[in-house]
Design a protein around this motif. Structure first.
Motif, PDB file in Angstrom:
ATOM      1  N   UNK A 267       0.835  -1.214   0.000  1.00  0.00           N
ATOM      2  CA  UNK A 267       0.000   0.000   0.000  1.00  0.00           C
ATOM      3  C   UNK A 267       0.862   1.253   0.000  1.00  0.00           C
ATOM      4  N   UNK A 268       1.983   1.207   0.714  1.00  0.00           N
ATOM      5  CA  UNK A 268       2.885   2.373   0.703  1.00  0.00           C
ATOM      6  C   UNK A 268       3.430   2.622  -0.707  1.00  0.00           C
ATOM      7  N   UNK A 269       3.777   1.557  -1.414  1.00  0.00           N
ATOM      8  CA  UNK A 269       4.303   1.739  -2.772  1.00  0.00           C
ATOM      9  C   UNK A 269       3.241   2.306  -3.718  1.00  0.00           C
ATOM     10  N   UNK A 270       2.023   1.805  -3.576  1.00  0.00           N
ATOM     11  CA  UNK A 270       0.934   2.326  -4.415  1.00  0.00           C
ATOM     12  C   UNK A 270       0.682   3.795  -4.072  1.00  0.00           C
ATOM     13  N   UNK A 271       0.693   4.105  -2.792  1.00  0.00           N
ATOM     14  CA  UNK A 271       0.454   5.496  -2.364  1.00  0.00           C
ATOM     15  C   UNK A 271       1.524   6.430  -2.928  1.00  0.00           C
ATOM     16  N   UNK A 272       2.767   5.986  -2.860  1.00  0.00           N
ATOM     17  CA  UNK A 272       3.856   6.825  -3.381  1.00  0.00           C
ATOM     18  C   UNK A 272       3.674   7.076  -4.876  1.00  0.00           C
ATOM     19  N   UNK A 273       3.228   6.060  -5.604  1.00  0.00           N
ATOM     20  CA  UNK A 273       3.025   6.210  -7.048  1.00  0.00           C
ATOM     21  C   UNK A 273       1.862   7.158  -7.353  1.00  0.00           C
ATOM     22  N   UNK A 274       0.820   7.082  -6.541  1.00  0.00           N
ATOM     23  CA  UNK A 274      -0.324   7.992  -6.742  1.00  0.00           C
ATOM     24  C   UNK A 274       0.113   9.437  -6.466  1.00  0.00           C
ATOM     25  N   UNK A 275       0.907   9.619  -5.418  1.00  0.00           N
ATOM     26  CA  UNK A 275       1.453  10.952  -5.114  1.00  0.00           C
ATOM     27  C   UNK A 275       2.236  11.510  -6.290  1.00  0.00           C
ATOM     28  N   UNK A 276       3.065  10.655  -6.864  1.00  0.00           N
ATOM     29  CA  UNK A 276       3.890  11.068  -7.986  1.00  0.00           C
ATOM     30  C   UNK A 276       3.009  11.391  -9.204  1.00  0.00           C
ATOM     31  N   UNK A 277       2.004  10.540  -9.451  1.00  0.00           N
ATOM     32  CA  UNK A 277       1.103  10.736 -10.595  1.00  0.00           C
ATOM     33  C   UNK A 277       0.365  12.067 -10.487  1.00  0.00           C
ATOM     34  N   UNK A 278      -0.131  12.386  -9.263  1.00  0.00           N
ATOM     35  CA  UNK A 278      -1.043  13.516  -9.092  1.00  0.00           C
ATOM     36  C   UNK A 278      -0.377  14.780  -8.566  1.00  0.00           C
ATOM     37  N   UNK A 279       0.796  14.641  -7.963  1.00  0.00           N
ATOM     38  CA  UNK A 279       1.392  15.799  -7.312  1.00  0.00           C
ATOM     39  C   UNK A 279       0.661  16.228  -6.048  1.00  0.00           C
ATOM     40  N   UNK A 280      -0.036  15.302  -5.443  1.00  0.00           N
ATOM     41  CA  UNK A 280      -0.741  15.565  -4.182  1.00  0.00           C
ATOM     42  C   UNK A 280      -0.526  14.382  -3.250  1.00  0.00           C
ATOM     43  N   UNK A 281      -0.577  14.620  -1.931  1.00  0.00           N
ATOM     44  CA  UNK A 281      -0.347  13.513  -0.995  1.00  0.00           C
ATOM     45  C   UNK A 281      -1.370  12.391  -1.144  1.00  0.00           C
ATOM     46  N   UNK A 282      -0.920  11.189  -0.848  1.00  0.00           N
ATOM     47  CA  UNK A 282      -1.820  10.028  -0.793  1.00  0.00           C
ATOM     48  C   UNK A 282      -1.431   9.210   0.428  1.00  0.00           C
ATOM     49  N   UNK A 283      -2.398   8.913   1.268  1.00  0.00           N
ATOM     50  CA  UNK A 283      -2.105   8.130   2.468  1.00  0.00           C
ATOM     51  C   UNK A 283      -2.385   6.652   2.209  1.00  0.00           C
ATOM     52  N   UNK A 284      -1.428   5.779   2.596  1.00  0.00           N
ATOM     53  CA  UNK A 284      -1.697   4.332   2.488  1.00  0.00           C
ATOM     54  C   UNK A 284      -2.954   3.924   3.259  1.00  0.00           C
ATOM     55  N   UNK A 285      -3.309   4.702   4.281  1.00  0.00           N
ATOM     56  CA  UNK A 285      -4.515   4.380   5.046  1.00  0.00           C
ATOM     57  C   UNK A 285      -5.782   4.535   4.213  1.00  0.00           C
ATOM     58  N   UNK A 286      -5.711   5.344   3.161  1.00  0.00           N
ATOM     59  CA  UNK A 286      -6.883   5.547   2.304  1.00  0.00           C
ATOM     60  C   UNK A 286      -7.001   4.487   1.218  1.00  0.00           C
TER      61      UNK A 286
END
Lengths: 551, 551
Positions: free
Chosen positions: A192-211
């Motif tokens: 989940x942390x890896x997916x979150x980091x990729x979403x952050x990179x894709x969007x330029x906005x934070x993404x929490x693994x908890x979400x």
């Protein structure tokens, strides 16, 4: 068959009515499955009893129905859940069943009299079935995680690249018990942390693994969502027409109402906020509580890619109308049209700033599409923002009832989001495999949609993204009349005839929803570049013959 | 938190009531989530409109609720589906959440003040998480199917045995598109054939691949079944107490009624048909339409293994009472007690002869338990007999909505049913691995249950099968009073305190159902033989201290 089943049940029901001395007002006739009536009587009586209004007649019905219970068939089509019975899922229906029969006949040698020598499944976005190669790096890591003993074999790097070995080691170190153990219900923390980091990179906005919830694909997400959101038939969800029938099916299964909004075919399947507002107002006037809006971007079956301005308008509309936005973004890596690009709704919402900080959005992704096409893995994620913890805990509980999604699938989702990087041994091959698949899909999209569009009696928008063409058919009246006579939608009749003539399996537009009176079909452009030429030739011949025959 | 959410909603509801000039009879008070009331008004009005009985006041409510819709929270705990909100799933609840916190603290170094240095998850049958090694042959075949390129590498047999290579080749030749493609909704034909052949061999009776669905484990089967079977709250399913909470959770989710039958703890968790009859009669007298009976054999959480005579009595009872029998047989390979053996309900039914040819039975198996413990795969099968094609088509449609179960899981199920045979290169290792795990589980079962049974204030039946001990606790009054004061079930309080003191995670009996006034907990005996001694020591110390403290 149904009649055969119903006959004895009706007999029993009539006996019951006789015994009850017509104590109910229900009229039995041969068109009403009698077990419903029996059951309804029982329910009514039970409800009356629970409410403390037990009358002599209700007690009598109860006693009678209890006795009769042992006489009715245990489970048959008359006494199952009506939503389960009535739900439709066109992508795998009658046509596919017939296609399997043809394929079995061909395999067993009985199909020699068929006008085709193989069945081509264009009904479903199932790339690897039609020969698309999987991404090597993903499969290497998955194989090593499946059988980690080879990691300690000195020859392992003769069969697997070093970065795949390293990745497998890293994942296994972080997954308690490996791929054979249940994970946390939301999925393995590191993945989940890896997916979150990729979403952050894709969007330029934070993404929490908890979400994030790692799921067995977009389908379970949709089940969790509909089960949680829908209280009864009065709760509705604004759903595009045409739509991927997962939405209509789950709305039916969980007893909600589909509130349709139509995509504008003449504007390349575009979206019109004024039309959305009309749809919501109409539904509300009819008593529907509109709870959410589904957007599929890139579109399925329609292939359009939304502009950011349209996406902003959708988000603003949902905020104004107090709707949860459900963004089906499983085709985010499938954009072909020059000048178009995928932007996530998460980015749109976050770009709108603090006024939209609490905006409720569920976005879905999957390993099944893109250039990876790992349908058989059953894996995806959902990101849940703007929804409070109590509701997220309900999603979590629903996920917990099935314990967790499959771990290989979770790993695959992390690999899709976190592929090899420049400089790593597998980077070049990964890039080449990716670009080969996407380049070829683009050529096939153009080739198929323009070939279909060029046919007399067919118009077809270009596929800006996704994996499908959704041509409109202008069918001769004589053909439509014939379809009506045998109780079929004209496009269903068309697709059946196409299968019979060509072995090409497609899905009628009626399975996705369309403006009443219009007809379409959906076909993937997934056959290989060589095969798709044959498909085009066969569809062209079939279509032209049909137009000639019926005009 | 709830209060904070409800307060503004209540305010809006009161505003609405003011605007409506108290046109409804509903009384608002602070204990009733006001959005329900709003919603109910809207539903009532909509229903009235649909029935053509639209009154001026209903129209007014409709207009008002449409306007108000935009003011209520989009999705919160007050306006979700009540079944989704209320369903419980004890195996992963509050205790597990706290255990994850402890584990995270230990991992990050913040847990140095805890009285234990690691968390031991005995809450769930998750063998590989606790160190059980997977079956090598299964994993080799799965790895080769994941990355078939190595099959063509001349060095492949230096890393994988020849029969694993051959098996992978055979499976891949029969799976169109390999593990990355959707299969037929029921599962890959060849894999279903292998499972069917194994069931035939197990039972000595025919099994048709058409009756088999390869699933993502027993959980989806249960969802399909409950969704199809249950029409409303008046439909009930006879369910053992104690039970695996998948049944209670899905019964709640799909709005059916749990009709409990109690297993007799004093008779080794045995079954009594007279008691079953009483339970069904009682439920029917209360207006419940009892549709099916669930039997878990070997039992979860109770570990008993049914005798064939008891199984026959259950089948005869179901036939007499017209119940669908649902046989949860996922622990069929976990039998430890001398003189006991697993017999499938399918065999029992078929042995009963032609009178039972149409007997409706759904039996479930899984790759998650046995000696293989492949929980993270999410895979299993259901066999459906005595149910007509229309209803099986509904199951098929529900499976189709999620397209198919994961292919690696399907392969794993076939491997479990069709393992290496004598004379094949992997046979010896397979047998050794199997016997090592089962032999060790047997020793651990005896060790744990007898250690628990020897404690003051605890009695524990031997575990004849499955993976669990379910000891009964005789808790001091003072302890129960303390639990009551903080609003917890006494066994929940006990398990929480055990976690706090020892790091051992268990599940309170109240999560499974138990005779009112009795208290239990469930623990697996899955920690390794070395670890289980520590677990026993820690539980013993904790329990004795607690008994001393509260007596």
């Amino acid at each position: 068959m149904l009649a055969r089943i119903l006959a004895p049940a009706r007999k029993r029901a009539l006996t019951l009515q006789y015994l009850l001395n017509t104590s109910t007002t229900t009229t039995l006739n041969k068109h009403t499955p009698p077990s419903y009536q029996l059951h309804n009587m029982s329910i009514a009586a039970a409800a009356a009893a629970q409410q403390g209004h037990m009358h002599a007649s209700a007690e009598k019905v109860l006693r009678m129905t209890s006795t009769v219970a042992a006489m009715t068939p245990t489970v048959d089509v008359t006494n199952v859940n009506p939503n389960a019975r009535e739900a439709k899922y066109a992508v795998r229906g009658e046509i596919v069943a017939k296609a399997y029969e043809y394929a079995a006949d061909i395999a067993s040698g009985k199909g020699s009299n068929l006008p085709f020598d193989r069945v081509v499944y264009c009904n479903i976005g199932n790339p690897q079935q039609l020969g698309q190669k999987p991404v090597s790096f993903f499969r290497q890591v998955l194989a090593l995680c499946d059988y980690p003993d080879v990691l300690d074999n000195p020859k392992v790097e003769e069969l697997y690249p070093a970065d795949a070995v390293a990745r497998a080691r890293r994942y296994l170190a972080a997954i308690p018990g490996g791929v054979g153990a249940y994970s946390q219900s939301k999925g393995v923390a590191l993945l989940r942390q890896e997916v979150a980091a990729a979403i952050e990179k894709r969007d330029g906005h934070p993404c929490s693994p908890d979400d994030l919830f790692l799921t067995d694909g977009a389908s379970p997400t949709c089940h969790y969502l509909m089960k949680t959101l829908l209280r009864n038939k009065s709760d509705g969800v604004l759903t595009p027409m045409p739509q991927y029938p997962l939405y209509s099916a789950t709305l039916e299964l969980y007893d909600g109402s589909l509130v349709p909004y139509y995509l504008a075919e003449e504007k390349g399947w575009g979206m019109d906020v004024n039309h959305l507002k009309e749809c919501v107002d109409k539904a509300r006037a009819e008593g529907t509580v509109v709870r959410a809006m589904v957007v599929i971007n890139p579109g399925n079956p329609t292939g359009q890619v939304l502009d950011e301005a349209d996406q902003r308008a959708v988000v603003q509309f949902c905020k104004q109308e107090n709707l949860l936005l459900v963004a089906d973004e499983v085709y985010q890596d499938n954009v072909y049209r020059e000048g178009k690009k995928f932007t996530s709704f998460k980015k749109i919402v976050r770009d709108l700033g603090s006024e939209y900080a609490d905006f409720p959005l569920i976005s879905m992704h999957s390993v099944s599409k893109g250039f990876y096409g790992e349908c058989g893995r059953r894996a995806g994620y959902m990101e849940v923002i703007g929804i409070n913890d109590e509701v997220k805990d309900i999603f979590l509980k629903l996920a917990s009832v099935s314990l967790c999604s499959n771990i290989s699938g979770q790993i695959c989702m992390a690999l899709v989001m976190n592929p090899p990087k420049p400089g790593e041994p597998s980077y070049e091959l990964y890039e080449r495999e990716k670009n080969d698949v996407l380049g070829s899909l683009k050529r096939r999209a153009v080739r198929l949609t323009s070939a279909l569009d060029s046919l007399d009696g067919v118009s077809c928008n270009p596929a800006e993204g996704a994996l499908y063409a959704f041509p409109r058919l202008y069918l001769p009246d004589k053909f439509c009349a014939e379809a009506k006579k045998i109780g079929r939608e004209p496009d269903m009749h068309y697709c059946m005839k196409m299968l019979d003539a060509t072995g090409v399996v497609t899905v009628p537009g009626s399975g996705f929803g369309q403006v009443p009176g219009t007809h379409h079909f959906r076909t993937t452009f997934l056959p290989s570049e060589q095969d798709i030429e044959t498909v085009i030739t066969n569809i062209t011949t079939f279509h032209n013959n049909l137009m000639k025959e019926y005009s």
